[in-house]
Write an enzyme that holds these catalytic residues in place. Structure first.
Site, PDB file in Angstrom:
ATOM      1  N   ASP A  99      29.446  40.401  36.832  1.00  0.00           N
ATOM      2  CA  ASP A  99      30.335  41.255  36.050  1.00  0.00           C
ATOM      3  C   ASP A  99      31.700  40.550  36.050  1.00  0.00           C
ATOM      4  OD1 ASP A  99      31.504  43.610  34.842  1.00  0.00           O
ATOM      5  OD2 ASP A  99      32.236  44.157  36.826  1.00  0.00           O
ATOM      6  N   ASP A 131      35.378  42.220  35.263  1.00  0.00           N
ATOM      7  CA  ASP A 131      36.516  42.980  35.789  1.00  0.00           C
ATOM      8  C   ASP A 131      36.198  43.550  37.168  1.00  0.00           C
ATOM      9  OD1 ASP A 131      38.515  43.210  33.405  1.00  0.00           O
ATOM     10  OD2 ASP A 131      36.544  43.534  32.538  1.00  0.00           O
TER      11      ASP A 131
END
Length: 218
Positions: free
Chosen positions: A12, A14
């Site tokens: 991922d 953020d």
């Protein structure tokens, strides 16, 4: 450790690659407050991992405001976060070590994010890590963002690896649900203040930071 061999690691962005979650929450609160939505930073935590249009819609459903324009509001939030990345963006602890570890183990490396292409580009440029990734997939133009698994399935497909042989690394509960729904092996690295919550148990592993990825990959 699962008996299914790991052939790819999908990150991922953020909160995993770059420390933007506080910036997202601050931008979300600032813009929403402008539209009369009475939320604070704690309230904003619930939308972590959601695509930006879903975030705006989430608050509109609860506190409607006149002249609703999702795209316009979403872009205001994105612009604030891009400015933060360009000025203050810092990699999360252990990012480069984790990427190098994956390379050493000859694992394919992917990125599966809810963030838009302009944000991805800002992060890659700021941190200088684009060359590590063999596939970069965004949910921005998909019908559904996380917690729907599509962005993860797309990334596995782009890497040419079965989802069962992919390890997804997430900091948000919505992202973890998406990775589990994609039938991937998972690592949760939640923010320190949330790490004691029992909900992270749906992940296969939980780490304090990316520098500890050797505990999972060996």
């Amino acid at each position: 450790m699962s008996s299914t061999p790991i052939e790819a690691v999908i990150f991922d962005m953020d909160g995993i690659i770059i420390d933007t979650e506080p910036a997202w929450q601050q931008a979300e609160v600032a813009v929403m407050n402008q539209f009369g939505v009475p939320i604070n930073l704690v309230d904003a935590e619930v939308t972590t991992g959601l695509r930006i249009d879903a975030v705006v819609n989430y608050w509109y459903q609860r506190h409607p405001w006149p002249n609703y324009d999702n795209q316009h509001v979403a872009q205001q939030i994105i612009d604030k976060v891009v400015a933060f990345i360009e000025n203050e963006g810092e990699p999360m602890r252990g990012v480069v070590e984790a990427l190098k570890l994956c390379q050493q183990k000859q694992l394919k490396i992917g990125l599966a994010t809810s963030s838009s292409s302009d944000l991805i580009e800002a992060v890659m440029k700021k941190l200088g890590i684009k060359n590590y990734f063999m596939a970069i997939e965004s949910a921005e133009n998909l019908q559904y963002g996380k917690p729907h698994p599509e962005v993860y399935l797309n990334c596995a497909n782009a890497l040419g690896i079965s989802p069962a042989n992919c390890l997804a690394i997430e900091d948000s509960f919505n992202g973890l649900i998406a990775a589990r729904a994609a039938s991937m092996q998972t690592v949760a690295i939640p923010a320190a203040e949330l790490a004691q919550q029992s909900r992270w148990q749906i992940g296969h592993h939980q780490l304090e930071h990316l520098g500890l990825l050797t505990e999972v990959l060996g």
